[in-house]
Design an enzyme around this catalytic site. Structure first.
Site, mmCIF file in Angstrom:
data_model
loop_
_atom_site.group_PDB
_atom_site.id
_atom_site.type_symbol
_atom_site.label_atom_id
_atom_site.label_comp_id
_atom_site.label_asym_id
_atom_site.label_seq_id
_atom_site.Cartn_x
_atom_site.Cartn_y
_atom_site.Cartn_z
ATOM 1 N N SER A 10 64.725 32.706 43.229
ATOM 2 C CA SER A 10 65.225 31.707 43.844
ATOM 3 C C SER A 10 66.729 31.460 44.204
ATOM 4 C CB SER A 10 64.618 30.184 43.242
ATOM 5 O OG SER A 10 63.385 30.295 43.142
HETATM 6 N N1 SAH Z 1 61.250 30.589 39.334
HETATM 7 C C1 SAH Z 1 61.322 31.935 39.932
HETATM 8 C C2 SAH Z 1 60.863 32.030 41.242
HETATM 9 C C3 SAH Z 1 60.006 33.147 41.462
HETATM 10 S S1 SAH Z 1 59.233 33.340 43.200
HETATM 11 C C4 SAH Z 1 62.751 32.378 40.036
HETATM 12 O O1 SAH Z 1 63.670 31.726 39.343
HETATM 13 O O2 SAH Z 1 63.017 33.788 39.855
HETATM 14 C C5 SAH Z 1 57.762 32.600 42.668
HETATM 15 C C6 SAH Z 1 56.769 33.265 41.683
HETATM 16 O O3 SAH Z 1 55.738 32.391 41.467
HETATM 17 C C7 SAH Z 1 56.365 34.637 41.987
HETATM 18 O O4 SAH Z 1 56.865 35.235 40.869
HETATM 19 C C8 SAH Z 1 54.895 34.494 42.231
HETATM 20 O O5 SAH Z 1 54.112 35.711 41.623
HETATM 21 C C9 SAH Z 1 54.587 33.409 41.371
HETATM 22 N N2 SAH Z 1 53.214 32.489 41.588
HETATM 23 C C10 SAH Z 1 52.534 32.467 42.905
HETATM 24 N N3 SAH Z 1 51.501 32.209 42.766
HETATM 25 C C11 SAH Z 1 51.313 31.629 41.381
HETATM 26 C C12 SAH Z 1 50.278 31.096 40.788
HETATM 27 N N4 SAH Z 1 49.188 30.519 41.258
HETATM 28 N N5 SAH Z 1 50.286 31.075 39.420
HETATM 29 C C13 SAH Z 1 51.584 31.390 38.685
HETATM 30 N N6 SAH Z 1 52.451 32.160 39.099
HETATM 31 C C14 SAH Z 1 52.356 32.327 40.824
#
Ligand code: SAH
Length: 214
Positions: free
Chosen positions: A64
Site C-alpha cells: 500500500s
Molecule cells: N497491507 C498490505 C496490502 C497488500 S494488498 C501491505 O501493506 O502490503 C492487499 C492484500 O490483500 C493482497 O496481498 C491480497 O492477496 C490480500 N487479499 C485479497 N483478498 C483477500 C482475502 N479474502 N483474504 C485475505 N487476504 C486477501
C-alpha cells in the site's frame, strides 16, 4: 539489508510529507517512522521505498501507498493492547505499522506465497503478530471479537462475518467499491449494537477476493 542513515533520512522526509498531506496523529507518524519500508519492497523497486506510492509485490499484489497506510491507521484510532484483525497481509508493511502502535495483531492473507514471505520478513525483524493463511471474508471466529478490523483490499461490500466479529464499541476501516475505486468506510458498532457508517474519501486498492488461493 540494514537500515542505514540514508534510509532513515529518506523516511523522515516521507513522514514530513505525510504530515503536510493532512495526517495529524503523531503516534501514527512515529510508528511509521520506526518501520523500514525498504525491507518490505520487491527488489526491483528498492529505490522507490520512500516514495509515497503503492508498488508491485509478488503474486500481482501491491504494498500500500504510505499515505493510505497512514490514513487507514489514523482512522482506526487504535488504543494500546487492543486486538486488531488485519485482512490482507500482503508485504507485511501495514502489519508492522500496527504492531508499532502497540496493539495485538492477527493478520490473514489468502495467497500462500505472500503469507510465507511476510511471515519470514516480519519474524526476522522480531515482530510477532498471529499469521493466518486463509480467506479474510471469513475473519477469524476463534479469536473474535476484535476491537479493530482493518481491511487492506477493496471489497464489493462489507463481509457479514467481519461485522459479526467486530466488538461492541469497535471500529472497522474498509475500502468498499469496485475495481475502479473504493470509498473508505468507517464502521462503528455502538453500545446498543447499532452500526454507524461514514465515508472518508476515495482510494484505489487491489480487490478483496473471496476464497483461499494456492
Ligand atoms: N497491507 C498490505 C496490502 C497488500 S494488498 C501491505 O501493506 O502490503 C492487499 C492484500 O490483500 C493482497 O496481498 C491480497 O492477496 C490480500 N487479499 C485479497 N483478498 C483477500 C482475502 N479474502 N483474504 C485475505 N487476504 C486477501
Amino acid at each position: 539489508m540494514k537500515d542505514s542513515y540514508r534510509h532513515k533520512g529518506l523516511r523522515q522526509k516521507l513522514i514530513d510529507s505525510l504530515r503536510e498531506k493532512g495526517i495529524r496523529d503523531e503516534n501514527v507518524l512515529d510508528a511509521m517512522n520506526r518501520v523500514p519500508r525498504h525491507l518490505f519492497m520487491d527488489s526491483g523497486f528498492l529505490n522507490h521505498s520512500y516514495t509515497d506510492k503503492a508498488f508491485p509485490i509478488a503474486s500481482g499484489q501491491t504494498i500500500s501507498q504510505p499515505y493510505t497506510v497512514a490514513f487507514q491507521t489514523e482512522l482506526l484510532e487504535t488504543e494500546k493492547h487492543q486486538k486488531v484483525l488485519e485482512v490482507g497481509t500482503g508485504s507485511g508493511y501495514q502489519t508492522a505499522v500496527l504492531l508499532e502502535m502497540g496493539v495485538r495483531v492477527f493478520t490473514i492473507e489468502r495467497i500462500r506465497e505472500l503469507y510465507l514471505q511476510a511471515r519470514d520478513q516480519l519474524q526476522s525483524m522480531g515482530y510477532k503478530p498471529g499469521f493466518y493463511y486463509g480467506d479474510g471474508y471469513e475473519g477469524l471466529p476463534a479469536f473474535a471479537p476484535f476491537d479493530r478490523i482493518l481491511v487492506t483490499a477493496g471489497a464489493g461490500k462489507v463481509p457479514e462475518k467481519l461485522l459479526e466479529q467486530l466488538a461492541v464499541g469497535g471500529r472497522m476501516v474498509i475500502p468498499v467499491g469496485d475495481r475502479f475505486g473504493q470509498k473508505m468506510l468507517l464502521i462503528e458498532k455502538e453500545k446498543d449494537g447499532k452500526v454507524k457508517k461514514s465515508e472518508h474519501g476515495h482510494f484505489s486498492f487491489v480487490p478483496l477476493v473471496q476464497g483461499k488461493s494456492k
